[in-house]
Scaffold this active site. Structure first.
Site, PDB file in Angstrom:
ATOM      1  N   HIS A 109       0.801  -1.192   0.036  1.00 20.86           N
ATOM      2  CA  HIS A 109       0.155   0.088  -0.123  1.00 20.86           C
ATOM      3  C   HIS A 109       0.913   1.325  -0.043  1.00 20.86           C
ATOM      4  O   HIS A 109       2.221   1.062   0.347  1.00 20.86           O
ATOM      5  CB  HIS A 109      -0.818  -0.119   1.496  1.00 20.86           C
TER       6      HIS A 109
ATOM      7  N   HIS B 267       4.742   6.522   0.152  1.00 22.25           N
ATOM      8  CA  HIS B 267       5.613   5.343  -0.407  1.00 22.25           C
ATOM      9  C   HIS B 267       5.184   4.005  -0.282  1.00 22.25           C
ATOM     10  O   HIS B 267       4.209   4.035   0.714  1.00 22.25           O
ATOM     11  CB  HIS B 267       7.023   5.511   0.526  1.00 22.25           C
TER      12      HIS B 267
END
Length: 196
Positions: A41, A118
């Site tokens: 994710h 990120h």
């Protein structure tokens, strides 16, 4: 409780990244512990100390914020390292709407952390090689093989550009340390809220 707000890339984007990591994984050997692709994710905001009683209010606030932002078109792009221990993949595409979203108070509280969006793909393993000790006083420190390995991985992935996808919802996710695969964190989606 430990919670974070995430964007989940499309399955096609995750499959593309998984294939792109094959050579990097092979070159790293046991020095890096790879995260579970099923839990990949983009972390937008993290809070390690949300009181359980505040979960409903946090979800309500998150839904109101998400409703004010249109879904951006994003792609996984480039790579970097946090704290000389964590290898991550960055984000490209419509980054201005993503930055505006991340500028919102997605998770309020003193323990709130923000970093760039990120996707964590690996962390340094306990089996990673250690830098040799200095032999003589005044000698420069020997190179750290783990830092060199991470630098090689970032260099190899710096040109990575995955397929685009439209991010249509945010996830509120709990993170239980040590309860996931190979002793990593276990992530559980508590709720999703639509963007726009």
């Amino acid at each position: 409780m430990r919670v974070f707000v995430a964007l989940r890339p499309a399955p096609s984007a995750l499959a593309h990244l998984d294939a792109a990591l094959e050579d990097v994984r092979a070159g790293a050997g046991l020095a890096l512990r790879w995260t579970d692709p099923a839990q990949w994710h983009l972390t937008l905001s993290f809070r390690p100390d949300l009181p359980a009683g505040a979960l409903e209010d946090a979800l309500h606030d998150l839904a109101a914020i998400a409703a004010r932002h249109r879904p951006p078109t994003l792609q996984l792009s480039g790579a970097g390292v946090f704290d000389a221990r964590t290898l991550w993949i960055g984000v490209g595409g419509e980054t201005a709407p993503l930055a505006a979203l991340m500028g919102e108070p997605l998770l309020e509280g003193e323990g709130r952390e923000r970093r760039r969006a990120h996707l964590t793909v690996a962390r340094v393993s306990a089996r990673a090689p250690r830098a040799p000790r200095r032999r003589r006083r005044g000698d420069p420190p020997p190179p750290d093989p783990t830092r060199l390995l991470l630098a090689d991985a970032v260099r190899a992935l710096s040109v990575y550009r995955g397929p685009s996808w439209e991010a249509t919802e945010l996830e509120l996710v709990s993170s239980a340390l040590g309860e996931g695969r190979s002793g990593g964190p276990l992530h559980e989606v508590l709720a999703t809220v639509p963007l726009g």
